[in-house]
Scaffold this active site. Structure first.
Site, PDB file in Angstrom:
ATOM      1  N   HIS A 153       0.846  -1.198   0.000  1.00  0.00           N
ATOM      2  CA  HIS A 153       0.000   0.000   0.000  1.00  0.00           C
ATOM      3  C   HIS A 153       0.883   1.250   0.000  1.00  0.00           C
ATOM      4  CE1 HIS A 153      -3.540  -2.479   1.781  1.00  0.00           C
ATOM      5  NE2 HIS A 153      -3.461  -2.592   0.467  1.00  0.00           N
TER       6      HIS A 153
ATOM      7  N   ASP B 204       0.996   4.114   1.401  1.00  0.00           N
ATOM      8  CA  ASP B 204       1.485   4.803   2.604  1.00  0.00           C
ATOM      9  C   ASP B 204       2.649   4.055   3.265  1.00  0.00           C
ATOM     10  OD1 ASP B 204      -0.611   2.935   3.147  1.00  0.00           O
ATOM     11  OD2 ASP B 204      -0.936   3.781   5.137  1.00  0.00           O
ATOM     12  N   HIS B 205       2.926   2.836   2.804  1.00  0.00           N
ATOM     13  CA  HIS B 205       4.038   2.047   3.352  1.00  0.00           C
ATOM     14  C   HIS B 205       5.209   1.918   2.372  1.00  0.00           C
ATOM     15  CE1 HIS B 205       1.463   0.500   6.656  1.00  0.00           C
ATOM     16  NE2 HIS B 205       0.536   0.819   5.778  1.00  0.00           N
TER      17      HIS B 205
END
Ligand SMILES: [Zn+2]
Length: 269
Positions: A69, A71-72
């Site tokens: 994802h 945001d990671h």
């Protein structure tokens, strides 16, 4: 002896990420360091990381990403530019990994990465996403839990993007069996009562499952009407996530032969 992991915020607050993602720097005894999760490439994250590395007189050698994802993982290319000695590793997710232009090294369940005298073991823990890894340090009984656990919040199960509630249950059970002392999540504060929080997440899911079945019994047959009744009063920005979670429950119940779907309407068997 290695030091405690250092929390570095990714500086990406939003409705979905809360105050922003946590990344964790592990400083080895040998001048090498590893970062758990890449963040989003925010300038402040990059500066705080660089400052910390120079204060510790060490070099970033590993970026271990819990899952694909954005945001990671999306901070990968910015980190790669600033830290050319760093290897980027994650469990492969074909079709997603190539969104981030770094040369990914594949990690499989049980693989280990050493940073000084610290050994991290990758645990394939799908459910939130198909590629999800948690990282386990047996010496300190610490687990970096990525997005498996969010204190005080419900974890999103993206069924239309490779998530699976049945796998999520199994992954939580697996973490519970390790009998950890500390969980370090990608969102929210550190957890010093792992069993309580993991059991809480499992129980929360069981409650949602009962609510989905109750909504079906009350005649709500579409994902939209079920989500509205179960998540009454939820912020509008979070409703798509709520619908996705309802879908995740319905798919698990369908696999178990408890509900069936005709067109976009669901029924108890
Ligand atoms: Zn995620």
């Amino acid at each position: 002896m290695s030091k405690q992991p250092v929390l570095l915020s990714a500086h990406n607050p939003s409705a979905m990420t809360g105050p922003g993602n946590n990344t964790y720097l592990i400083v080895g005894t040998d001048g090498r360091a590893a970062l758990i999760d890449a963040g989003v490439g925010h300038a402040q994250h990059l500066t705080e990381l660089a400052d910390r590395l120079s204060a510790e007189r060490c070099e970033l050698r590993h970026v271990l990403v819990t899952h694909g994802h954005a945001d990671h993982a999306s901070g990968g290319p910015a980190l790669a530019t600033q830290h050319p000695a760093a290897a980027f590793s994650k469990f492969p997710w074909p079709g997603v990994d190539d969104r981030y232009e770094v040369g990914w090294r594949a990690l499989a369940d049980g693989d280990t990465v050493s940073i000084g005298d610290e050994v991290l073991t990758a645990l394939h823990t799908p459910g939130h996403s198909p590629d999800h890894l948690a990282f386990w340090i047996e010496r300190t009984r610490t687990i970096f839990t990525g997005d498996l656990v969010i204190p005080g919040r419900s974890v999103m199960i993206h069924t239309s993007a490779g998530g699976s509630l049945a796998q999520y249950f199994a992954s939580l059970e697996r973490l519970l069996a390790l009998d950890a002392l500390v969980l370090l999540p990608a969102h929210g504060p550190r957890i010093d009562a792992p069993a309580e929080v993991l059991n809480g997440h499992l129980e929360h899911r069981r409650m949602r499952e009962r609510q989905v079945l109750d909504a079906l019994r009350a005649g709500r047959a579409t994902v939209e009407t079920m989500a509205e009744s179960i998540y009454d009063g939820l912020e509008p920005a979070l409703m798509p996530a709520a619908r996705e979670n309802v879908r995740a429950h319905l798919e698990k119940l369908q696999d178990e032969g408890l509900v069936v779907q005709h067109a976009n309407r669901w029924h108890i068997v």
